[in-house]
Design a protein around this motif. Structure first.
Motif, PDB file in Angstrom:
ATOM      1  N   ARG A 260      -0.266 -14.367 -26.883  1.00  0.00           N
ATOM      2  CA  ARG A 260      -0.838 -14.185 -28.225  1.00  0.00           C
ATOM      3  C   ARG A 260      -2.246 -14.768 -28.192  1.00  0.00           C
ATOM      4  O   ARG A 260      -2.497 -15.917 -28.547  1.00  0.00           O
ATOM      5  CB  ARG A 260       0.008 -14.861 -29.300  1.00  0.00           C
ATOM      6  CG  ARG A 260      -0.417 -14.444 -30.705  1.00  0.00           C
ATOM      7  CD  ARG A 260       0.596 -14.870 -31.762  1.00  0.00           C
ATOM      8  NE  ARG A 260       0.337 -14.201 -33.025  1.00  0.00           N
ATOM      9  CZ  ARG A 260      -0.374 -14.717 -34.035  1.00  0.00           C
ATOM     10  NH1 ARG A 260      -0.889 -15.935 -33.913  1.00  0.00           N
ATOM     11  NH2 ARG A 260      -0.555 -14.043 -35.141  1.00  0.00           N
ATOM     12  N   LEU A 261      -3.183 -13.950 -27.757  1.00  0.00           N
ATOM     13  CA  LEU A 261      -4.537 -14.417 -27.486  1.00  0.00           C
ATOM     14  C   LEU A 261      -5.334 -14.640 -28.762  1.00  0.00           C
ATOM     15  O   LEU A 261      -6.186 -15.526 -28.820  1.00  0.00           O
ATOM     16  CB  LEU A 261      -5.260 -13.409 -26.588  1.00  0.00           C
ATOM     17  CG  LEU A 261      -4.529 -13.050 -25.280  1.00  0.00           C
ATOM     18  CD1 LEU A 261      -5.330 -12.019 -24.506  1.00  0.00           C
ATOM     19  CD2 LEU A 261      -4.277 -14.286 -24.437  1.00  0.00           C
ATOM     20  N   ARG A 262      -5.101 -13.809 -29.760  1.00  0.00           N
ATOM     21  CA  ARG A 262      -5.745 -13.920 -31.058  1.00  0.00           C
ATOM     22  C   ARG A 262      -4.807 -13.342 -32.104  1.00  0.00           C
ATOM     23  O   ARG A 262      -3.798 -12.723 -31.765  1.00  0.00           O
ATOM     24  CB  ARG A 262      -7.081 -13.142 -31.064  1.00  0.00           C
ATOM     25  CG  ARG A 262      -8.229 -13.865 -30.376  1.00  0.00           C
ATOM     26  CD  ARG A 262      -9.372 -12.935 -30.057  1.00  0.00           C
ATOM     27  NE  ARG A 262      -9.046 -11.986 -29.002  1.00  0.00           N
ATOM     28  CZ  ARG A 262      -9.042 -12.292 -27.704  1.00  0.00           C
ATOM     29  NH1 ARG A 262      -9.340 -13.507 -27.313  1.00  0.00           N
ATOM     30  NH2 ARG A 262      -8.726 -11.378 -26.804  1.00  0.00           N
ATOM     31  N   THR A 263      -5.172 -13.503 -33.388  1.00  0.00           N
ATOM     32  CA  THR A 263      -4.331 -12.984 -34.457  1.00  0.00           C
ATOM     33  C   THR A 263      -4.042 -11.501 -34.247  1.00  0.00           C
ATOM     34  O   THR A 263      -2.912 -11.044 -34.419  1.00  0.00           O
ATOM     35  CB  THR A 263      -5.010 -13.190 -35.826  1.00  0.00           C
ATOM     36  OG1 THR A 263      -5.226 -14.581 -36.025  1.00  0.00           O
ATOM     37  CG2 THR A 263      -4.148 -12.642 -36.952  1.00  0.00           C
ATOM     38  N   ALA A 264      -5.072 -10.736 -33.868  1.00  0.00           N
ATOM     39  CA  ALA A 264      -4.913  -9.294 -33.692  1.00  0.00           C
ATOM     40  C   ALA A 264      -4.865  -8.905 -32.220  1.00  0.00           C
ATOM     41  O   ALA A 264      -5.234  -7.786 -31.854  1.00  0.00           O
ATOM     42  CB  ALA A 264      -6.039  -8.562 -34.408  1.00  0.00           C
ATOM     43  N   CYS A 265      -4.433  -9.817 -31.379  1.00  0.00           N
ATOM     44  CA  CYS A 265      -4.286  -9.502 -29.952  1.00  0.00           C
ATOM     45  C   CYS A 265      -3.052 -10.209 -29.428  1.00  0.00           C
ATOM     46  O   CYS A 265      -3.123 -11.296 -28.845  1.00  0.00           O
ATOM     47  CB  CYS A 265      -5.526  -9.932 -29.169  1.00  0.00           C
ATOM     48  SG  CYS A 265      -5.534  -9.327 -27.451  1.00  0.00           S
TER      49      CYS A 265
END
Length: 332
Positions: A260-265
């Motif tokens: 879960r690298l970013r909120t949208a990734c």
């Protein structure tokens, strides 16, 4: 099934690829850079490539999965590895060399009033003040106090330490790249239900914005373990096997829990492939977890680690250096 170290003894690199996909939907948000935004570039075949996660970011993400933040300790399979912890004046934990961007070169370790680690490094590496850097000696010292930094790489950029020439490149490098990317544009509005026409410069008012996500038929995480560099440290078979197993564990755990690298990734791994050496079988995470405690004990039995394993430094801001009298001084 035991880990096949024998097949790695002459291989220069261990290369691993993980086929990734968005956990939900098709869009994902890549990493961005100041004055650049997303890194989109042309591949050798003319296809559009996108850097989803940089080597610098993944190096740090491979560290985070090793640390049990609630308990302020290594995750269970890694307990017993040496590191340096930084505490404040009240004895509360501030940071450590697993999480610090520059590891042993952290300013919280080398720039405070507590000079114990700085003095230790200066003493143990004193014979490198002139002449070529002894990489094996440097690796031995790093192994002793901050084993994980041998994989991450380190640069002791202090003039008092061998003139700032003490550097070990990364053993484990990684990045995530997407192929044949397409732009997925969208947007939104930051709503102010109290004063929609307020001064947006001060944080009031409605603020519309656009955003650029991407889609791609192929997203790949690439991992490179430099086996030749590990052997070049000259630290012996027990250390070599520990470092290889630790590197593989970090990769396995990251792919299991760290995507879960970013909120949208938010990504997941679909397939894991060893591309070099051919036919080498990648151990399962459970195998690595079972092997690590014994490998740590084997290296400890060779008296390679500092005792106690945790070196503690108290952080208090050091005194500012005063300018010397002369042309650059305001003194009369």
């Amino acid at each position: 099934m035991t880990i096949d170290f024998l097949s790695l003894q002459t291989a220069p690199r261990l290369l691993i690829e993980a086929d990734l996909q968005p956990l939900q939907g098709a869009r994902f948000q890549p990493t961005g850079f100041p004055d650049l935004g997303a890194a989109v570039y042309d591949g050798p075949n003319g296809n559009r490539l996108l850097l989803v996660e940089s080597a610098q970011s993944l190096a740090n993400r491979l560290e985070v999965v090793c640390w049990d933040a609630p308990n302020d300790d290594w995750v269970v399979p890694l307990k017993g590895l040496p590191l340096v912890k930084v505490i404040d004046k009240q004895g509360a934990s501030l940071t450590n060399t697993v999480l610090e961007a520059h590891r042993l070169n952290s300013p919280y370790i080398l720039e405070g009033k507590d000079k114990s680690v700085f003095d230790m490094l200066k003493k143990e590496l004193a014979d490198m003040s002139e002449g070529p850097v002894d990489i094996r000696k440097l690796a031995s010292v790093v192994l002793k106090y901050d084993t994980n930094a041998l994989l991450h790489g380190i640069f002791l950029a202090k003039s008092e330490l061998a003139g700032g020439r003490l550097r070990l490149p990364r053993v484990v490098s990684a990045f995530i790249e997407a192929e044949d990317v397409k732009l997925a544009q969208s947007g939104g509005v930051k709503n102010d239900h109290v004063n929609p026409s307020g001064d947006t410069a001060k944080g009031f008012g409605n603020v519309p914005y656009s955003r650029d996500d991407y889609t791609a038929p192929k997203i790949t995480a690439y991992f490179n373990i430099d086996l030749a560099q590990i052997r070049g440290f000259g630290l012996g078979q027990a250390v070599e096997q520990l470092l290889v197993t630790l590197a593989l564990y970090k990769i396995r755990r990251f792919l299991d829990e760290g995507l879960r690298l970013r909120t949208a990734c938010d990504l997941e791994a679909r397939k894991l492939t060893v591309t070099r050496p051919d036919a080498w079988v990648l151990p399962e995470r459970t195998q690595l977890e079972q092997a690590l405690p014994g490998l740590i004990s084997a290296v400890a039995a060779e008296n390679r680690f500092a005792e106690p394993r945790v070196t503690v430094v108290k952080w208090e801001k050091g005194a500012e250096k005063k300018p010397k009298a002369g042309a650059d001084s305001n003194e009369e």
